[in-house]
Design an enzyme around this catalytic site. Structure first.
Site, PDB file in Angstrom:
ATOM      1  N   CYS A  96       0.802  -1.219   0.000  1.00 30.59           N
ATOM      2  CA  CYS A  96       0.000   0.000   0.000  1.00 30.59           C
ATOM      3  C   CYS A  96       0.842   1.281   0.000  1.00 30.59           C
ATOM      4  O   CYS A  96       1.415   1.613  -1.035  1.00 30.59           O
ATOM      5  CB  CYS A  96      -0.997  -0.045   1.151  1.00 30.59           C
ATOM      6  SG  CYS A  96      -2.376   1.073   0.882  1.00 30.59           S
ATOM      7  N   ARG A 129     -12.182   6.836  -0.861  1.00 33.19           N
ATOM      8  CA  ARG A 129     -11.233   5.739  -0.629  1.00 33.19           C
ATOM      9  C   ARG A 129     -11.769   4.439  -1.225  1.00 33.19           C
ATOM     10  O   ARG A 129     -12.981   4.215  -1.254  1.00 33.19           O
ATOM     11  CB  ARG A 129     -10.987   5.543   0.875  1.00 33.19           C
ATOM     12  CG  ARG A 129     -10.357   6.723   1.543  1.00 33.19           C
ATOM     13  CD  ARG A 129      -9.964   6.409   2.974  1.00 33.19           C
ATOM     14  NE  ARG A 129      -8.824   5.505   3.047  1.00 33.19           N
ATOM     15  CZ  ARG A 129      -7.571   5.890   2.855  1.00 33.19           C
ATOM     16  NH1 ARG A 129      -7.281   7.136   2.572  1.00 33.19           N
ATOM     17  NH2 ARG A 129      -6.587   5.019   2.954  1.00 33.19           N
ATOM     18  N   HIS A 192      -3.629  -5.514   2.134  1.00 31.70           N
ATOM     19  CA  HIS A 192      -3.320  -5.627   3.561  1.00 31.70           C
ATOM     20  C   HIS A 192      -3.969  -6.907   4.044  1.00 31.70           C
ATOM     21  O   HIS A 192      -4.507  -7.677   3.290  1.00 31.70           O
ATOM     22  CB  HIS A 192      -3.959  -4.475   4.339  1.00 31.70           C
ATOM     23  CG  HIS A 192      -3.324  -3.153   4.124  1.00 31.70           C
ATOM     24  ND1 HIS A 192      -2.147  -2.797   4.709  1.00 31.70           N
ATOM     25  CD2 HIS A 192      -3.724  -2.084   3.403  1.00 31.70           C
ATOM     26  CE1 HIS A 192      -1.855  -1.552   4.366  1.00 31.70           C
ATOM     27  NE2 HIS A 192      -2.791  -1.098   3.577  1.00 31.70           N
TER      28      HIS A 192
HETATM   29  N1  GLN Z   1      -2.054   6.840   2.414  1.00 28.18           N
HETATM   30  C1  GLN Z   1      -2.136   5.996   1.263  1.00 28.18           C
HETATM   31  C2  GLN Z   1      -3.507   6.005   0.620  1.00 28.18           C
HETATM   32  O1  GLN Z   1      -4.477   6.336   1.249  1.00 28.18           O
HETATM   33  C3  GLN Z   1      -1.735   4.588   1.647  1.00 28.18           C
HETATM   34  C4  GLN Z   1      -2.681   3.978   2.632  1.00 28.18           C
HETATM   35  C5  GLN Z   1      -2.249   2.657   3.140  1.00 28.18           C
HETATM   36  O2  GLN Z   1      -1.059   2.338   3.233  1.00 28.18           O
HETATM   37  N2  GLN Z   1      -3.243   1.871   3.520  1.00 28.18           N
HETATM   38  O3  GLN Z   1      -3.621   5.688  -0.547  1.00 28.18           O
END
Ligand code: GLN
Length: 242
Positions: A96, A129, A192
């Site tokens: 990520c 998101r 993840h």
């Molecule tokens: N901050 C980054 C995003 O929102 C990565 C997030 C994460 O590592 N889960 O894309």
């Protein structure tokens, strides 16, 4: 014969450690231990210098935008050594935020976070998101790769080879159809969950690459009892893909 041993470098776990990314390290260690092999974890904390000559595997985990901004300063200091390690076949798992930082840049709403430029890709933040379970089919593995994604960034991978085709979820960007990148012995992914305990095939793939690089020969990994992981994988596939 002396026990075979791998050194696992955890880069900046004080800043990059979202959603249990550390579990990936436990998975590497356990799967080595169960096969009579050894491991050590070298945590490189912010401000410390990483010695890539001592590392066989590197984990670069996920982080919030704020943490990514902070870690970028440290990463840029080790950029040349990190790139040389990757080009030499060093094994990397980047998850990520770590995946995004291997690329050229991460553009958030109000700034551009400079990445390592090891991968020729770019990430662009969007307010909505992408939070979803995810199932992939990768040419590298017989089983689907399963996980969970939660990112604001959309990653455009250009000519790179993706880790897999998205069967359920979003991946690199909604509608992109693909997830992650495989480059030399680097696997970079949005998954993840953490990725490796759910996908032992991915763990063993990276272990084999690291053992081969260190010992200069193919080292067969004895099969382990992954029946629980297989059952969970089948269940997720059935539920989300059909
Ligand atoms: N901050 C980054 C995003 O929102 C990565 C997030 C994460 O590592 N889960 O894309």
């Amino acid at each position: 014969m002396e026990k075979r041993k791998l050194a696992i470098g955890h880069l900046y776990p004080d800043l990059l450690n979202l959603y249990g990314d550390r579990g990936n390290i436990q998975c590497f260690r356990k799967r080595l231990e169960w096969r009579g092999m050894d491991s050590e974890v070298i945590s490189v904390l912010s401000g410390e210098q990483a010695d890539f000559s001592k590392l066989d595997i590197v984990l670069l985990g996920g982080g919030s935008d704020r943490e990514q901004r902070l870690v970028c300063e440290y990463l840029l200091k080790i950029k040349d050594e990190f790139k040389a390690y990757v080009e030499d076949g060093g094994v990397v798992l980047a998850v990520c935020g770590g995946y995004q930082l291997l690329g050229r840049s991460y553009k958030t709403n109000d700034e551009v976070i400079e990445g390592l430029g090891i991968l020729d890709l770019e990430t662009q933040w969007q307010a909505e998101r992408l939070v979803e379970n995810i199932v992939l089919k990768s040419d590298l593995f017989s089983m689907p790769v399963v996980g969970f994604e939660n990112h604001g960034g959309r990653t455009y991978i250009g000519e790179h080879t993706p880790l897999g085709k998205v069967l359920f979820g979003n991946g690199n960007a909604e509608g992109a159809g693909y997830e992650g990148v495989v480059y030399k012995n680097v696997i970079a992914s949005y998954l993840h969950g953490p990725l490796l305990p759910k996908n032992p095939q991915v763990c063993d793939y990276l272990l084999s690459k690291a053992l081969k690089r260190k010992y200069g020969e193919e080292i067969a990994l004895e099969p382990l009892d992954d029946s629980l992981e297989k059952a969970a994988n089948e269940e997720l596939y059935k539920r989300f893909v059909g």
